[in-house]
Every structure is written in structure tokens, then in C-alpha cells.
Scaffold this motif. Sequence first.
Motif, mmCIF file in Angstrom:
data_model
loop_
_atom_site.group_PDB
_atom_site.id
_atom_site.type_symbol
_atom_site.label_atom_id
_atom_site.label_comp_id
_atom_site.label_asym_id
_atom_site.label_seq_id
_atom_site.Cartn_x
_atom_site.Cartn_y
_atom_site.Cartn_z
ATOM 1 N N MET A 65 4.138 -36.955 -15.606
ATOM 2 C CA MET A 65 5.051 -37.862 -14.947
ATOM 3 C C MET A 65 4.590 -39.273 -15.213
ATOM 4 O O MET A 65 3.436 -39.586 -15.046
ATOM 5 C CB MET A 65 5.047 -37.569 -13.449
ATOM 6 C CG MET A 65 6.039 -38.332 -12.677
ATOM 7 S SD MET A 65 6.215 -37.586 -11.073
ATOM 8 C CE MET A 65 6.598 -35.913 -11.532
ATOM 9 N N PRO A 80 5.755 -33.228 -19.930
ATOM 10 C CA PRO A 80 6.126 -34.499 -20.550
ATOM 11 C C PRO A 80 5.010 -35.539 -20.481
ATOM 12 O O PRO A 80 4.801 -36.307 -21.420
ATOM 13 C CB PRO A 80 7.350 -34.955 -19.737
ATOM 14 C CG PRO A 80 7.934 -33.687 -19.213
ATOM 15 C CD PRO A 80 6.746 -32.813 -18.916
ATOM 16 N N ASP A 109 2.182 -33.721 -14.804
ATOM 17 C CA ASP A 109 3.315 -32.819 -14.585
ATOM 18 C C ASP A 109 2.859 -31.357 -14.562
ATOM 19 O O ASP A 109 3.433 -30.530 -13.847
ATOM 20 C CB ASP A 109 4.374 -33.002 -15.677
ATOM 21 C CG ASP A 109 5.035 -34.364 -15.627
ATOM 22 O OD1 ASP A 109 5.423 -34.786 -14.526
ATOM 23 O OD2 ASP A 109 5.156 -35.008 -16.690
ATOM 24 N N THR A 157 10.550 -29.057 -18.266
ATOM 25 C CA THR A 157 10.844 -29.554 -16.926
ATOM 26 C C THR A 157 12.322 -29.917 -16.860
ATOM 27 O O THR A 157 12.969 -30.148 -17.879
ATOM 28 C CB THR A 157 9.974 -30.764 -16.555
ATOM 29 O OG1 THR A 157 10.306 -31.878 -17.376
ATOM 30 C CG2 THR A 157 8.492 -30.441 -16.709
ATOM 31 N N GLY A 213 14.600 -32.114 -16.805
ATOM 32 C CA GLY A 213 14.712 -33.547 -17.071
ATOM 33 C C GLY A 213 15.997 -34.180 -16.601
ATOM 34 O O GLY A 213 16.024 -35.377 -16.287
ATOM 35 N N GLU A 239 15.342 -35.379 -13.192
ATOM 36 C CA GLU A 239 14.112 -36.140 -13.000
ATOM 37 C C GLU A 239 14.256 -37.595 -13.422
ATOM 38 O O GLU A 239 15.285 -38.018 -13.933
ATOM 39 C CB GLU A 239 12.973 -35.408 -13.721
ATOM 40 C CG GLU A 239 12.762 -34.031 -13.099
ATOM 41 C CD GLU A 239 11.755 -33.159 -13.802
ATOM 42 O OE1 GLU A 239 11.233 -32.240 -13.162
ATOM 43 O OE2 GLU A 239 11.502 -33.378 -15.004
ATOM 44 N N THR A 271 11.434 -39.663 -20.759
ATOM 45 C CA THR A 271 10.672 -38.656 -21.485
ATOM 46 C C THR A 271 10.965 -37.257 -20.955
ATOM 47 O O THR A 271 11.083 -36.304 -21.731
ATOM 48 C CB THR A 271 9.172 -38.966 -21.403
ATOM 49 O OG1 THR A 271 8.964 -40.329 -21.787
ATOM 50 C CG2 THR A 271 8.377 -38.074 -22.330
ATOM 51 N N HIS A 272 11.104 -37.118 -19.652
ATOM 52 C CA HIS A 272 11.493 -35.823 -19.087
ATOM 53 C C HIS A 272 12.881 -35.423 -19.584
ATOM 54 O O HIS A 272 13.101 -34.264 -19.970
ATOM 55 C CB HIS A 272 11.493 -35.902 -17.555
ATOM 56 C CG HIS A 272 10.142 -35.878 -16.936
ATOM 57 N ND1 HIS A 272 9.723 -34.897 -16.074
ATOM 58 C CD2 HIS A 272 9.093 -36.738 -17.041
ATOM 59 C CE1 HIS A 272 8.480 -35.140 -15.669
ATOM 60 N NE2 HIS A 272 8.088 -36.257 -16.251
ATOM 61 N N LYS A 273 13.809 -36.376 -19.577
ATOM 62 C CA LYS A 273 15.160 -36.064 -20.039
ATOM 63 C C LYS A 273 15.161 -35.747 -21.530
ATOM 64 O O LYS A 273 15.883 -34.840 -21.993
ATOM 65 C CB LYS A 273 16.092 -37.245 -19.757
ATOM 66 C CG LYS A 273 17.558 -37.038 -20.172
ATOM 67 C CD LYS A 273 18.190 -35.824 -19.526
ATOM 68 C CE LYS A 273 19.716 -35.837 -19.596
ATOM 69 N NZ LYS A 273 20.270 -35.953 -20.917
ATOM 70 N N CYS A 280 12.873 -34.279 -23.212
ATOM 71 C CA CYS A 280 12.389 -32.904 -23.400
ATOM 72 C C CYS A 280 13.498 -31.898 -23.125
ATOM 73 O O CYS A 280 13.654 -30.911 -23.860
ATOM 74 C CB CYS A 280 11.195 -32.642 -22.492
ATOM 75 S SG CYS A 280 9.687 -33.500 -22.996
ATOM 76 N N SER A 281 14.295 -32.116 -22.078
ATOM 77 C CA SER A 281 15.371 -31.161 -21.809
ATOM 78 C C SER A 281 16.503 -31.309 -22.822
ATOM 79 O O SER A 281 17.178 -30.325 -23.152
ATOM 80 C CB SER A 281 15.890 -31.289 -20.373
ATOM 81 O OG SER A 281 16.427 -32.559 -20.105
ATOM 82 N N TYR A 313 10.009 -33.050 -10.005
ATOM 83 C CA TYR A 313 10.331 -34.058 -9.002
ATOM 84 C C TYR A 313 10.882 -33.459 -7.713
ATOM 85 O O TYR A 313 11.220 -34.198 -6.780
ATOM 86 C CB TYR A 313 11.353 -35.050 -9.564
ATOM 87 C CG TYR A 313 10.789 -36.107 -10.479
ATOM 88 C CD1 TYR A 313 10.679 -37.428 -10.063
ATOM 89 C CD2 TYR A 313 10.385 -35.796 -11.767
ATOM 90 C CE1 TYR A 313 10.187 -38.402 -10.902
ATOM 91 C CE2 TYR A 313 9.885 -36.756 -12.618
ATOM 92 C CZ TYR A 313 9.783 -38.063 -12.186
ATOM 93 O OH TYR A 313 9.283 -39.022 -13.026
#
Length: 299
Positions: free
Chosen positions: A1, A49, A53, A185, A187, A190, A194-196, A198-199, A220
Motif C-alpha cells: 500500500m 502492489p 499489502d 488485490t 484494485g 482500493e 498501482t493497486h488498480k 494490478c487488477s 483496504y
Amino acid sequence: MNSTTEHSGGVSRRSVLAAGALTAAAVAYQAGRAPAASAAAKPAIFYAPHQDDDAIGLAGSILEHKAAGRPVYLVLVSDGRNPDLAQLMNTDPCPLTTWSSPHPCAAGGRHNLNWPTDGTAKIVAARTAEFMASAKALGVDKVVNFKVVDDGFDSTSAYDRLVSRIDAKVRALAARYPGASHKFTAGWLEGTETHKACSDVAYRLMNDGTISDVRFNYVYAYGRPRERRADGAAYVLNIPSSHMKTKRSAMYAYNTWDPSRNLYALGYHSVPELLEAAHADPREFVYTLPADYRPGKGN
């Protein structure tokens, strides 16, 4: 995160996480005693990410797979550079201790640091040291560091380049381990690009058939009220007490102050509320990709 949490009033502090991690002795380095992974079993690949996390929202699921005899590989996707975190760590007294409802600081409230505020070399190395300590506490079978530069937030084009870099890395890993399951995760729920990203990569690779066994842990979720954390989840993992003890040991890696081992409690300084909430809640929240998923920055 990859965020530094702004404190908001009304959130009660649970002191047990901080109390458990004020010294380097709180980091568990033993691999644990999960059953040996079968050589014939396909690995479960978990993607964090950022550093922290893994301990917050993936650890219970990692331990569940290890207990089933699956090889577990943990991927650190981005380098986790963070200028805001560097600035926070250069501030004395520690901002965590000066909030209206303060958190304890593993350094005693005084960091005495003078790190470059570009948030790169010192931050990346120290955050990664915490990640490696957490991975060792969890006893994962392999750690993979993608070392993707975490710079997708400035523009749509920068975001698209970040997605492309992660895409190439995940495709290569999927080709190396055919039939593996892939755990990202959530994303789209969230708070960081970077999280988004990855998804978004998972969405692409699922659609073109590169990967098929895919789930998403909602890191999150612990920012929600406890009674709403499971909203929308396909599966709620109730973590056994023995696994929860190990998960907490992984979290302590992110709140240990031991400069001799490059540990500066950066995870806790970044997201103390999430770590405290995850420490107190023996659940993880697993999602499938929604039918109306929209790839892209800001979606």
C-alpha cells in the motif's frame, strides 16, 4: 500500500500491534511448520502492489494455501517509492505522536533521519527490507520482486505505461508456472493507481486466457467499519488462531525499529490505522472481478 495515512478523529487506537513491535525481537524469522508443498501442486502466486499489502490483506490467504500443501510464491510488484513517506520520516517529533488521538512510534517519537525526499533509494530499500522480513515470517516458498517503478499517478499515459510494465512481468510468470492460481488485490475498490493497475492486468490476462484461476483480496477493507468490511465479498476467510498469530508476526515486520537491519517501521508510519484494524480482525475478504469492471486510471 503506497500512502501515508492522514489521521481522522474518532478512530480508536488499538495498542496491541504497536506494543508487540517496539523492538526487533518482534519480527518472526522462522518459516513455520506448514506441510511441505507438493512438487506436483501448482503454485498459488500472490501479488502485493506495495510493501505492507502482503501482511495486511494477503497473509491469512497465504497461510491457508500453505496449510493445504500448495507452493506459495509472493510477488512484490512495485518498488514503493514514496516522497511523502520520506518527508514524514524526516519529521521530528514523529507526526504519529502529535495527532489528537496519537499512535505510538517505534522509534520513541524521534527518528533523527535526514533521508532524500525524492522517496527513492532509502525508502525503497527500507520498505523492501520490511517486506522480506514479513515474507520470511509467513514462510512463503519463493519471493519475486518485479521492481516496477511506482510512477503511474501523474497522468493517464504514465498509468498506461505502468499497466504495460506489470502486464509483461505477470505474463512471464504465468508462462513459467502454467496452471498456477493468481491472487491480486481488489484494485477497483482500493485507493492507489498501482493497486488498480494490478487488477487491470488481471482483467486483461483473464480475458485473453493467459490466467484463469484468479481471486482478489480487498486490502483496504480494513478502512471500513468492521460490520461493513465483508460487503460485496465472494468469500470471507475466517483465519484460524494459529494462522492469525503468524499473520501478526508478519505485520510486526512493518512496525520494527532496527536501523542495523534497515527496518524503520515504514509500513506502520504509512498506514497505522489499516495495520491496527487488520491486527484485530481475524478475517480476509476475497472478491471476484465484477461483471461491469472498467479498466483504466480512475475507473
